[in-house]
Write a protein that holds these residues in place. Structure first.
Motif, mmCIF file in Angstrom:
data_model
loop_
_atom_site.group_PDB
_atom_site.id
_atom_site.type_symbol
_atom_site.label_atom_id
_atom_site.label_comp_id
_atom_site.label_asym_id
_atom_site.label_seq_id
_atom_site.Cartn_x
_atom_site.Cartn_y
_atom_site.Cartn_z
ATOM 1 N N TYR A 124 -5.468 12.706 -0.812
ATOM 2 C CA TYR A 124 -6.313 12.125 0.233
ATOM 3 C C TYR A 124 -5.560 12.012 1.555
ATOM 4 O O TYR A 124 -6.058 12.444 2.605
ATOM 5 N N TRP A 125 -4.356 11.462 1.521
ATOM 6 C CA TRP A 125 -3.617 11.271 2.763
ATOM 7 C C TRP A 125 -3.101 12.585 3.336
ATOM 8 O O TRP A 125 -2.989 12.727 4.564
ATOM 9 N N ALA A 126 -2.811 13.556 2.484
ATOM 10 C CA ALA A 126 -2.458 14.881 2.984
ATOM 11 C C ALA A 126 -3.640 15.493 3.738
ATOM 12 O O ALA A 126 -3.480 16.093 4.811
ATOM 13 N N ALA A 127 -4.846 15.310 3.185
ATOM 14 C CA ALA A 127 -6.041 15.816 3.850
ATOM 15 C C ALA A 127 -6.286 15.081 5.164
ATOM 16 O O ALA A 127 -6.632 15.702 6.181
ATOM 17 N N VAL A 128 -6.110 13.775 5.165
ATOM 18 C CA VAL A 128 -6.308 12.989 6.387
ATOM 19 C C VAL A 128 -5.359 13.457 7.482
ATOM 20 O O VAL A 128 -5.764 13.658 8.637
ATOM 21 N N LEU A 129 -4.089 13.644 7.143
ATOM 22 C CA LEU A 129 -3.117 14.091 8.134
ATOM 23 C C LEU A 129 -3.496 15.468 8.672
ATOM 24 O O LEU A 129 -3.409 15.716 9.884
ATOM 25 N N TYR A 157 -7.987 -1.426 -1.971
ATOM 26 C CA TYR A 157 -8.190 -1.282 -0.536
ATOM 27 C C TYR A 157 -7.971 -2.609 0.178
ATOM 28 O O TYR A 157 -8.575 -3.617 -0.170
ATOM 29 N N VAL A 158 -7.090 -2.604 1.159
ATOM 30 C CA VAL A 158 -6.839 -3.763 2.017
ATOM 31 C C VAL A 158 -7.050 -3.288 3.451
ATOM 32 O O VAL A 158 -6.356 -2.373 3.911
ATOM 33 N N ALA A 159 -7.996 -3.883 4.136
ATOM 34 C CA ALA A 159 -8.420 -3.369 5.444
ATOM 35 C C ALA A 159 -7.262 -3.190 6.413
ATOM 36 O O ALA A 159 -7.109 -2.130 7.035
ATOM 37 N N TRP A 160 -6.436 -4.224 6.569
ATOM 38 C CA TRP A 160 -5.343 -4.127 7.543
ATOM 39 C C TRP A 160 -4.345 -3.045 7.161
ATOM 40 O O TRP A 160 -3.855 -2.307 8.021
ATOM 41 N N VAL A 161 -4.046 -2.933 5.895
ATOM 42 C CA VAL A 161 -3.080 -1.935 5.431
ATOM 43 C C VAL A 161 -3.632 -0.520 5.632
ATOM 44 O O VAL A 161 -2.961 0.358 6.168
ATOM 45 N N TYR A 162 -4.863 -0.322 5.201
ATOM 46 C CA TYR A 162 -5.474 1.006 5.296
ATOM 47 C C TYR A 162 -5.583 1.476 6.745
ATOM 48 O O TYR A 162 -5.186 2.593 7.080
ATOM 49 N N TRP A 163 -6.124 0.636 7.612
ATOM 50 C CA TRP A 163 -6.363 1.079 8.990
ATOM 51 C C TRP A 163 -5.078 1.193 9.799
ATOM 52 O O TRP A 163 -4.992 1.988 10.747
ATOM 53 N N THR A 164 -4.057 0.420 9.424
ATOM 54 C CA THR A 164 -2.744 0.626 10.050
ATOM 55 C C THR A 164 -2.216 2.020 9.719
ATOM 56 O O THR A 164 -1.690 2.730 10.591
ATOM 57 N N ALA A 165 -2.379 2.412 8.465
ATOM 58 C CA ALA A 165 -1.946 3.755 8.070
ATOM 59 C C ALA A 165 -2.741 4.821 8.811
ATOM 60 O O ALA A 165 -2.174 5.838 9.256
ATOM 61 N N ILE A 166 -4.038 4.624 8.980
ATOM 62 C CA ILE A 166 -4.862 5.593 9.704
ATOM 63 C C ILE A 166 -4.401 5.717 11.158
ATOM 64 O O ILE A 166 -4.308 6.817 11.718
ATOM 65 N N ALA A 169 5.662 6.788 7.844
ATOM 66 C CA ALA A 169 6.228 6.660 6.499
ATOM 67 C C ALA A 169 6.153 5.224 6.002
ATOM 68 O O ALA A 169 5.803 4.963 4.836
ATOM 69 N N ALA A 170 6.451 4.269 6.885
ATOM 70 C CA ALA A 170 6.418 2.860 6.497
ATOM 71 C C ALA A 170 4.996 2.407 6.170
ATOM 72 O O ALA A 170 4.756 1.715 5.169
ATOM 73 N N SER A 171 4.042 2.811 6.995
ATOM 74 C CA SER A 171 2.656 2.384 6.765
ATOM 75 C C SER A 171 2.089 3.001 5.488
ATOM 76 O O SER A 171 1.358 2.337 4.745
ATOM 77 N N LEU A 172 2.438 4.250 5.206
ATOM 78 C CA LEU A 172 1.964 4.877 3.977
ATOM 79 C C LEU A 172 2.636 4.271 2.748
ATOM 80 O O LEU A 172 2.012 4.161 1.685
ATOM 81 N N ALA A 173 3.897 3.872 2.884
ATOM 82 C CA ALA A 173 4.586 3.224 1.770
ATOM 83 C C ALA A 173 3.875 1.932 1.386
ATOM 84 O O ALA A 173 3.683 1.632 0.194
#
Length: 266
Positions: free
Chosen positions: A153-158, A83-92, A71-75
């Motif tokens: 997008y994130w619903a699909a990723v999950l 797109y910010v690499a560190w933010v995006y890949w942390t969420a992934i 939840a924190a990473s997606l927030a």
């Protein structure tokens, strides 16, 4: 007129338009070889990290911690405007960890067999895609510029992570083992790539098919490396495999963040 249409049609306006373009910049990286390598690494790291946390903390606290971290990473991901690499890949990574937990909870906690959870997650993913397409008329990741599209997008990723976890555990449990499963999915991931190259499969379905397969591919490889020999693994341990794959992810993202090699037209 959609936000995407406005942004695509007015790239050369003055300061106000440039601000709108920045605010509506694509929120995901360009699909390059770096994307696929990091994606596979996050799937494997998420698999072993999930198992390690469940072993150290217990299943219930691990799921709670994983949910909070996700939840924190997606927030943060939703808060940034591009797109910010560190933010995006942390969420992934957090999706990978929690997606593994979601599949494991169904199997271990509720006793749902992988032969049932795999098609259930497939239906869930299909439902996300159907709703996404009905709303936006596209499933392309090159147009993740609005809050609604990013949510889809994130619903699909999950859903892809949960599906891939269940599918990988299913093949491992029916006789392929972890190494056999890794080989199976390594072959399978070539199919959409070859079909797209031959012109028989569009870019969007090819991408999402490959995206689903990366999950069981990476997870099977990581399990094979980490688990004990009597379970079909090399016995390297959950901790060392999680750490080594994390270091590899950090190295690649650390390269991409300043170089912006995964940003379109960068």
């Amino acid at each position: 007129m959609s936000t995407e249409h406005v942004l695509d049609q007015r790239p050369h306006d003055h300061a106000g338009a440039r601000a709108r373009i920045r605010a509506g910049a694509n929120k995901v990286p360009e699909v390059t070889v770096y994307f696929w390598i990091i994606k596979v690494l996050t799937t494997g790291m998420g698999e072993t990290a999930s198992d390690l946390l469940a072993h150290l903390l217990g299943p219930v606290p691990a799921v709670g911690l994983g949910g909070l971290a996700l939840a924190a990473s997606l927030a943060v991901q939703f808060a940034v405007r591009r797109y910010v690499a560190w933010v995006y890949w942390t969420a992934i990574v957090m999706v990978s960890v929690f997606g593994t937990m979601a599949a494991d909870v169904l199997h271990v906690g509720l006793g749902v067999p992988y032969a049932l959870s795999t098609p259930l997650f497939m239906v869930a993913l299909a439902a996300v895609f159907a709703l996404w397409y009905a709303s936006e008329r596209t499933l392309s990741i090159r147009s993740i510029r609005t809050r609604r599209r990013e949510t889809f997008y994130w619903a699909a990723v999950l859903a892809t992570f949960a599906l891939g976890t269940a599918a990988g555990d299913l093949t491992a449990s029916i006789g392929f083992g972890y190494l056999g499963s890794a080989v199976l999915f390594a072959v399978a991931i070539c199919v959409p790539a070859l079909a797209h190259g031959a012109g028989t499969l569009g870019a969007v379905p090819a991408f999402w098919t490959a995206y689903v397969i990366t999950r069981p591919l990476g997870a099977s490889l990581a399990d094979w490396m980490a688990l004990e020999p009597h379970r079909g693994g090399l016995g390297l341990g959950l901790g060392p495999v999680t750490l080594s794959w994390t270091v590899a992810i950090l190295g690649l993202v650390g390269y991409l963040a300043p170089s912006r090699r995964d940003v379109r037209n960068a």
